[in-house]
Enzyme design. Structure first.
Site, PDB file in Angstrom:
ATOM      1  N   LYS A 301       0.868  -1.155  -0.042  1.00  0.00           N
ATOM      2  CA  LYS A 301       0.007  -0.137  -0.088  1.00  0.00           C
ATOM      3  C   LYS A 301       0.789   1.113   0.035  1.00  0.00           C
ATOM      4  O   LYS A 301       2.017   1.275   0.808  1.00  0.00           O
ATOM      5  CB  LYS A 301      -1.075  -0.004   1.226  1.00  0.00           C
ATOM      6  CG  LYS A 301      -2.264   0.266   0.968  1.00  0.00           C
ATOM      7  CD  LYS A 301      -3.225   0.071   2.179  1.00  0.00           C
ATOM      8  CE  LYS A 301      -4.625   0.620   1.843  1.00  0.00           C
ATOM      9  NZ  LYS A 301      -5.690   0.014   3.000  1.00  0.00           N
ATOM     10  N   GLU A 388     -19.952  -5.668   9.593  1.00  0.00           N
ATOM     11  CA  GLU A 388     -21.192  -5.038  10.466  1.00  0.00           C
ATOM     12  C   GLU A 388     -21.990  -6.005  10.993  1.00  0.00           C
ATOM     13  O   GLU A 388     -22.647  -5.623  11.916  1.00  0.00           O
ATOM     14  CB  GLU A 388     -21.770  -4.020   9.317  1.00  0.00           C
ATOM     15  CG  GLU A 388     -20.880  -3.016   9.008  1.00  0.00           C
ATOM     16  CD  GLU A 388     -19.888  -2.982   7.828  1.00  0.00           C
ATOM     17  OE1 GLU A 388     -19.712  -4.127   7.216  1.00  0.00           O
ATOM     18  OE2 GLU A 388     -19.019  -2.299   7.590  1.00  0.00           O
ATOM     19  N   ARG A 416     -26.161  -2.423   5.987  1.00  0.00           N
ATOM     20  CA  ARG A 416     -25.961  -3.925   5.715  1.00  0.00           C
ATOM     21  C   ARG A 416     -26.450  -4.912   6.861  1.00  0.00           C
ATOM     22  O   ARG A 416     -26.788  -5.992   6.593  1.00  0.00           O
ATOM     23  CB  ARG A 416     -24.470  -4.006   5.408  1.00  0.00           C
ATOM     24  CG  ARG A 416     -24.073  -5.563   5.328  1.00  0.00           C
ATOM     25  CD  ARG A 416     -22.877  -5.652   4.738  1.00  0.00           C
ATOM     26  NE  ARG A 416     -22.865  -5.228   3.383  1.00  0.00           N
ATOM     27  CZ  ARG A 416     -21.588  -5.021   2.748  1.00  0.00           C
ATOM     28  NH1 ARG A 416     -20.717  -5.290   3.215  1.00  0.00           N
ATOM     29  NH2 ARG A 416     -21.819  -4.691   1.389  1.00  0.00           N
TER      30      ARG A 416
END
Ligand code: TPP
Length: 662
Positions: A301, A388, A416
């Site tokens: 990254k 979630e 969600r």
């Protein structure tokens, strides 16, 4: 000096470049990413990590016929640059500019839109199944990060791939990071795959495949260099040393195939995700493969930008920065704190006094402010990954055992977990506290991230207590009040800077379902207007009231505090006393707070006209700032005043000239 990037507008030009030219192109794209995002910000780190991968994908496959499905799709900037959007790249995430995620309406090369994590494998499998049914031959390539494997939907898809299609290409882009460091057993598992040389054996058919290429021997050498323990082969991608024992998988060792193979996918890797020739060859192999395959690539990254490599979390997504140093502007002295920090710091204080409280985040320690708890009281903090649904049910489980969990999830991501809120928390009436950050706009991100629906989706559920603070001091009161409740409580507050209201030393216990009258009618004989400004819209209500007073109205301002239970008494009282009622909310009008007021008035036979200010029934696009969108859609003082005047049969004055629609 002319750049290859100047010559490449679409994939067809890219395909004409030689390997060394493509490698130069990679460098130029990195420069463009770093310079291009410096003013407006964006997802710099993830995109710097996928430069070679994206070039290789476009080299081997042909979009729009072939389909790339990116998980979250915050890493599609390079793809946008390479698919006819280079000239608009510097408009990304700004008003009228490119969206920061894949968007089907933006380009035929964006085959699937996203913004929420964990959807790519399912969507790509759906496309592959549709292709098989149609009898066509498109390739479907799903690119998902290591953090997507902390998400349940990804496994639901993996469970189905093997028996649904024979042609499916998955690319696991493993950089060890979610936004924060990736967490959980799967992160450890991937780590073991990488560090265990027994997994780095290249398959014989791959070996044969590579030899067929003109420079196959060279490619093979490269590949075997990767195979040879991998550790020395990967330049720039630090191979991680693990302290885990080899037998640590709990199944008596590593002898069996990796998890993907057990789920019916061929596994290839791990390979260096910055090695362009190796990537191209591997993708060619995948293209020819007649079995679902997952290629595990390792990327870094932030590759190519020192500051981003050093601070992967900060550079995952950020605002403006210095191109040389990566430094970001210091907060303005005296600027109000961010809501997320007030929430995190308050939770630490509350936890210090109440042993039943714990904090739960779904991979967003910084965004939600829970990093404060992680730092101060790590044993009271849980990061469950991008999960979630699990976060909510996990909280429900803890609540049955006498704990009082605080689940901090952005409003749009909480969507969600709706069934978990309904079935696990509300139905069992469990005392879980939900802190919903980003309730309102997330301007640069756009429709995937705006939190404009939570009042509607919560207020229909029994047992819910739902509140919205007008400022940071009231957020603290609401959090404190929630800890004293034995029912599900939800607190919605917006992204970013709070109001600058001083926070009291000791929080106040609020009466559930009681609104706050901020300003009563002055009873001066003028036309009476009552403005109910919910949460962060209360300041707009106060400003509109001040303007209306100048224009000859007698205004009351009320802070509703609760959208459920609604303060029926106060709403009815002002509803009957006023000639016009105004509700203001940073939420969709349909089903929101204003709708709740209309339902109440209908029940109570209050016939006073109600002007509702909020977001219209459409998905709101991204923009450079919240203010621009508010202006466009009429969430302004001007529009509020104009609408009130219209109720009295008056045209808008100059001052109140209507801006935009609503
Ligand atoms: C449902 C959902 N929860 C949380 C997020 C916030 N989020 C955006 S990107 C991201 C991490 C993605 O990590 P990974 O997939 O490994 O990609 P990387 O950025 O490391 O390349 C998270 C948690 C989200 N987009 N969707």
């Amino acid at each position: 000096m002319s750049r290859y990037l100047d010559m490449v507008n679409g994939p067809e030009q890219l395909k004409k470049l030689t390997l060394p030219q493509l490698q130069e192109l990679a460098g130029e794209i990195r420069e463009e990413l770093i310079a291009g995002l410096a003013q407006s910000g964006g997802h710099l780190g993830p995109n710097l990590g996928v430069v070679e991968l994206t070039i290789a994908l476009h080299r081997v496959f042909n979009t729009p016929k072939d389909k790339f499905v990116w998980d979250v799709s915050h890493q599609v900037y390079v793809h946008k640059i390479l698919t006819d959007r280079k000239d608009r790249f510097r408009t990304i995430r700004q008003t009228g500019g490119l969206n920061g995620f894949a968007l089907r309406t933006e380009s035929s090369h964006d085959s699937y839109g996203a913004g929420h994590a964990g959807t790519a494998l399912s969507a790509a499998l759906g496309m592959a199944a549709a292709r098989d049914k149609r009898g066509t031959d498109e390739n479907v390539i799903c690119i998902f990060g290591d953090a997507a494997l902390t998400n349940g939907i990804s496994y639901e898809a993996l469970n189905n791939i093997g028996h649904t299609t024979k042609k499916f290409i998955g690319i696991l882009n493993d950089n060890e990071w979610s936004i924060a460091k990736n967490v959980g057993a799967i992160a450890n598992y991937l780590n073991r795959l990488i560090t265990n040389p027994r997994y780095n054996k290249l398959a014989r058919d791959f070996d044969h495949f590579i030899r067929r290429f003109p420079k196959g021997d060279v490619a093979l050498k490269l590949a075997h260099r990767a195979e040879g323990g991998f550790k020395g082969a990967i330049t720039g991608v630090g191979l991680r040393q693990t302290g885990l024992a080899l037998e640590a998988d709990g199944r008596g060792g590593y002898g069996s195939p990796v998890i993907f193979e057990e789920m019916g996918l061929r596994y290839l890797g791990p390979i260096d995700g910055h090695d362009l020739p190796l990537l191209i060859t591997t993708l060619e192999f995948a293209k020819a493969c007649d079995h679902p395959i997952v290629i595990h690539i390792l990327t870094q990254k932030g590759k190519g930008f020192e500051a981003a490599i050093k601070h992967p979390e900060k550079f995952h997504g950020l605002g403006p920065y210095d191109v040389e140093t990566g430094d970001t502007p210091a907060p303005k002295p005296g600027a109000p704190p961010n809501y997320q920090d007030v929430m995190g710091q308050t939770l630490v204080k509350l936890c210090q006094k109440d042993n039943t409280l714990v904090g739960i985040t779904a991979a967003m320690p910084t965004g939600t402010g829970l990093k404060h708890l992680e730092k101060a009281m790590p044993d009271r903090y849980y990061d469950v990954g991008i999960a979630e649904e699990h976060a909510v049910i996990f909280a429900a489980g803890m609540a049955t055992m006498g704990f009082h969990p605080v689940v901090a999830i952005y409003s749009s991501f909480l969507q969600r977990a709706y069934d978990c809120i309904h079935h696990d928390v509300c139905l069992q009436d469990l005392p879980v506290i939900f802190c919903m950050d980003r309730s309102g706009l997330s301007a640069n991100d756009g429709p995937t991230h705006h939190g404009l629906f939570d009042i509607a989706y919560l207020r229909c559920l029994p047992n819910v207590i739902a509140m919205a603070p007008k400022d940071e001091d009231e957020l603290v009161d609401m959090m404190f009040t929630a800890t004293r409740e034995q029912h599900p409580t939800f607190i919605r507050y917006p992204r970013g800077g709070a109001e600058g209201t001083p926070i009291k030393d000791e929080p106040k216990l609020l009466e559930i379902g009681k609104a706050e009258v901020i300003q009563d009618f002055s009873k001066n004989g003028k036309r009476k207007v009552a403005l109910f400004g919910l949460g962060n819209m209360n300041s707009l209500a106060r400003k509109a009231a001040a303007q209306l007073a100048v224009e000859g109205f007698d205004c009351a301002v009320i802070n509703p505090r609760f959208t459920k239970p609604l303060d029926a008494g106060t709403h009815e009282l002002f509803g009957r006393a006023a000639e016009v009622i105004v509700t203001l909310e940073d939420h969709a009008l349909m089903g929101g707070y204003g709708s709740a007021v209309l339902e109440l008035f209908s029940e109570k036979d209050v016939t006073t006209p109600v002007v509702r200010i909020g977001w219209p029934d459409q998905f709101i696009e991204h923009a450079s700032s919240v203010d621009e969108l508010r202006k466009k859609y009429g969430l302004t003082v001007e529009n509020t005043v104009a609408k009130v005047r219209a109720q009295f049969g008056e045209a808008a004055t100059k001052v109140t000239k209507l801006i935009g629609v609503a």
